[in-house]
Design an enzyme around this catalytic site. Structure first.
Site, mmCIF file in Angstrom:
data_model
loop_
_atom_site.group_PDB
_atom_site.id
_atom_site.type_symbol
_atom_site.label_atom_id
_atom_site.label_comp_id
_atom_site.label_asym_id
_atom_site.label_seq_id
_atom_site.Cartn_x
_atom_site.Cartn_y
_atom_site.Cartn_z
ATOM 1 N N THR A 91 62.893 -42.155 -30.246
ATOM 2 C CA THR A 91 63.538 -40.924 -30.917
ATOM 3 C C THR A 91 64.848 -40.879 -30.408
ATOM 4 O O THR A 91 65.136 -40.976 -29.119
ATOM 5 C CB THR A 91 62.914 -39.766 -30.544
ATOM 6 O OG1 THR A 91 63.564 -38.473 -31.034
ATOM 7 C CG2 THR A 91 62.440 -39.699 -29.273
ATOM 8 N N ILE A 92 65.950 -40.395 -31.412
ATOM 9 C CA ILE A 92 67.194 -40.135 -30.773
ATOM 10 C C ILE A 92 67.390 -39.003 -29.888
ATOM 11 O O ILE A 92 68.392 -38.679 -29.100
ATOM 12 C CB ILE A 92 68.360 -40.010 -32.003
ATOM 13 C CG1 ILE A 92 67.872 -38.608 -32.924
ATOM 14 C CG2 ILE A 92 68.420 -41.128 -32.916
ATOM 15 C CD1 ILE A 92 68.955 -38.251 -33.919
ATOM 16 N N ASP A 93 66.318 -38.251 -29.927
ATOM 17 C CA ASP A 93 66.269 -36.825 -29.328
ATOM 18 C C ASP A 93 66.085 -37.048 -27.644
ATOM 19 O O ASP A 93 66.659 -36.307 -26.862
ATOM 20 C CB ASP A 93 65.288 -35.921 -29.837
ATOM 21 C CG ASP A 93 65.560 -35.339 -31.020
ATOM 22 O OD1 ASP A 93 66.711 -35.438 -31.534
ATOM 23 O OD2 ASP A 93 64.744 -34.446 -31.437
ATOM 24 N N GLY A 136 69.047 -32.455 -31.742
ATOM 25 C CA GLY A 136 68.459 -32.032 -30.217
ATOM 26 C C GLY A 136 67.573 -30.862 -30.551
ATOM 27 O O GLY A 136 68.075 -29.801 -30.626
ATOM 28 N N GLU A 191 71.656 -28.745 -32.010
ATOM 29 C CA GLU A 191 71.099 -27.914 -33.041
ATOM 30 C C GLU A 191 69.987 -26.655 -32.562
ATOM 31 O O GLU A 191 69.938 -25.740 -33.298
ATOM 32 C CB GLU A 191 70.455 -28.840 -34.101
ATOM 33 C CG GLU A 191 69.153 -29.571 -33.664
ATOM 34 C CD GLU A 191 68.314 -30.546 -34.655
ATOM 35 O OE1 GLU A 191 69.032 -30.355 -35.888
ATOM 36 O OE2 GLU A 191 67.635 -31.277 -34.191
ATOM 37 N N GLN A 244 73.953 -39.513 -37.538
ATOM 38 C CA GLN A 244 73.871 -39.923 -36.021
ATOM 39 C C GLN A 244 72.596 -40.698 -35.812
ATOM 40 O O GLN A 244 71.857 -41.115 -34.861
ATOM 41 C CB GLN A 244 73.800 -38.752 -35.247
ATOM 42 C CG GLN A 244 72.705 -37.897 -35.101
ATOM 43 C CD GLN A 244 72.850 -36.299 -34.724
ATOM 44 O OE1 GLN A 244 72.990 -36.099 -33.620
ATOM 45 N NE2 GLN A 244 73.367 -35.467 -35.576
ATOM 46 N N ARG A 245 71.501 -40.927 -37.170
ATOM 47 C CA ARG A 245 70.342 -41.363 -37.007
ATOM 48 C C ARG A 245 70.266 -42.681 -37.716
ATOM 49 O O ARG A 245 69.090 -43.278 -37.777
ATOM 50 C CB ARG A 245 69.107 -40.600 -37.860
ATOM 51 C CG ARG A 245 68.119 -40.146 -36.795
ATOM 52 C CD ARG A 245 67.094 -38.810 -37.107
ATOM 53 N NE ARG A 245 66.420 -39.269 -38.404
ATOM 54 C CZ ARG A 245 65.506 -38.298 -38.867
ATOM 55 N NH1 ARG A 245 65.566 -37.227 -38.250
ATOM 56 N NH2 ARG A 245 65.266 -38.462 -40.165
HETATM 57 O O1 F6P Z 1 64.512 -37.736 -34.897
HETATM 58 C C1 F6P Z 1 64.292 -36.403 -34.218
HETATM 59 C C2 F6P Z 1 65.308 -35.485 -35.283
HETATM 60 O O2 F6P Z 1 66.453 -35.841 -35.280
HETATM 61 C C3 F6P Z 1 65.471 -33.906 -34.700
HETATM 62 O O3 F6P Z 1 66.504 -33.463 -33.661
HETATM 63 C C4 F6P Z 1 65.789 -33.220 -35.856
HETATM 64 O O4 F6P Z 1 65.702 -31.845 -36.072
HETATM 65 C C5 F6P Z 1 64.749 -33.787 -37.046
HETATM 66 O O5 F6P Z 1 64.603 -35.093 -36.470
HETATM 67 C C6 F6P Z 1 65.235 -33.703 -38.353
HETATM 68 O O6 F6P Z 1 63.913 -34.130 -38.867
HETATM 69 P P1 F6P Z 1 63.699 -34.318 -40.508
HETATM 70 O O7 F6P Z 1 63.973 -35.855 -40.790
HETATM 71 O O8 F6P Z 1 62.349 -34.084 -40.680
HETATM 72 O O9 F6P Z 1 64.612 -33.724 -41.156
#
Ligand code: F6P
Length: 312
Positions: A91-93, A136, A191, A244-245
């Site tokens: 997880t990036i978190d 985050g 966030e 960022q993901r």
């Molecule tokens: O992967 C964790 C996360 O990036 C959180 O920081 C973020 O709030 C959430 O995923 C967003 O998720 P989704 O893809 O369900 O919008």
């Protein structure tokens, strides 16, 4: 061998088992070649049992699950119910307990750091306060590390709620910078940062979960409004969001993913189920999933204090 669409497939018994998946040449790719869902078996009626049933019907021997805190909590529950499982933190978190880092975090930090470097141009050129909102939910790891790597003037994270006094202090610092002739500032905000007692969410319909939900987002805009009103300094916001993901993983994440993958296979071969791969210093170890389930690893405040020395 891989399972198409993760929990989603296992829950609905229409899983495609991809035997002999071609994994050549994927080391520089982000995301997943198998597909993944945001569904938790714990949120679906009889979810864990349905996953177990599909697993048994398919005649599988072991499952390796990759994910963050929610996924790992569900995995721990399934292990208790008899699923032979090994987990990998991804997880990036970076908010998974028992491991120094989770896969994806370092890449997200690099992307956020690059973004801050770029934002500094506008900040300096137009004498502005530039705010970057990063992900985050419960922990401000990306904000802390990227802020530190960019010499941010303030870093706001969920672990340190911002009340009226905190906002006043932030505004005072921004004005003082201006007072000594520094015409720009960089602020990073996670966030999930708590502003005046609550995280900032937007109501939305969640098609994946099939219901109304509150989605995090917008803390940067609200903060900008407060700063501009209080300081009269031009303030702008960028929200990094899903950028960022994704994309190309940095070398560190490739190394970690490779080492975690190898460790997971070792655990499976030994029949050491109910374990998660973890990084401790420079060692890759297995830790009981039960120690991870339902817990959030918040930011190491000693590290935050180091970043704080460079605020203002
Ligand atoms: O992967 C964790 C996360 O990036 C959180 O920081 C973020 O709030 C959430 O995923 C967003 O998720 P989704 O893809 O369900 O919008």
């Amino acid at each position: 061998m891989g399972i198409r669409d993760g929990w989603e497939g296992l829950l609905h018994g229409r899983t495609e088992v991809l035997d002999g998946v071609n994994t050549s040449g994927i080391i520089d790719r982000g995301g997943t070649i198998l597909g993944a869902s945001r569904t938790s078996p714990l949120e679906v009626k009889n979810g864990p049992q349905r996953v177990l049933d599909t697993f048994n019907e398919l005649g599988l021997q072991a499952l390796v699950v990759l994910g963050g805190e929610g996924t790992l909590t569900a995995t721990s529950k399934l292990f208790e119910m008899g699923l032979p499982v090994v987990a990998i933190p991804k997880t990036i978190d970076n908010d998974v307990e028992e491991t120094d880092y989770a896969i994806g975090f370092q890449t997200a930090v690099q992307i956020a750091t690059d973004a801050l470097d770029r934002l500094r141009s506008t900040a300096e050129s137009h004498h502005r306060v530039m705010i970057l909102e990063v992900m985050g939910r419960h922990a401000g790891w990306i904000a802390t590390y990227a802020g530190m790597c960019s010499g941010a003037d303030a870093i706001l994270i969920p672990e340190i709620p911002m009340d009226g006094e905190g906002i006043e202090r932030l505004c005072r610092m921004l004005k003082e910078r201006k007072g000594v002739g520094i015409n720009f500032s960089l602020v990073v905000v996670a966030e999930g940062t708590i502003l005046e007692g609550k995280p900032i969410t937007k109501p939305s319909f969640d098609a994946e979960r099939g219901g109304e939900s509150a989605r995090l987002g917008g803390v940067g805009q609200i903060l900008a409004g407060l700063i501009e009103r209080e300081t009269h300094l031009g303030t702008r916001v960028s929200s990094l969001g899903y950028i960022q993901r994704g994309g190309t993983p940095v070398a560190y994440d490739r190394m970690l993913a490779t080492a975690f993958g190898a460790k997971a296979m070792e655990l499976v071969k030994r029949g050491s189920y109910g374990q998660m791969t973890a990084l401790r210093g420079n060692r890759i170890i297995g830790v009981p999933l039960a120690k991870v389930a339902g817990r959030i690893k918040t930011v190491n405040l000693a590290m935050y204090r180091v970043a704080e020395k460079f605020f203002g």
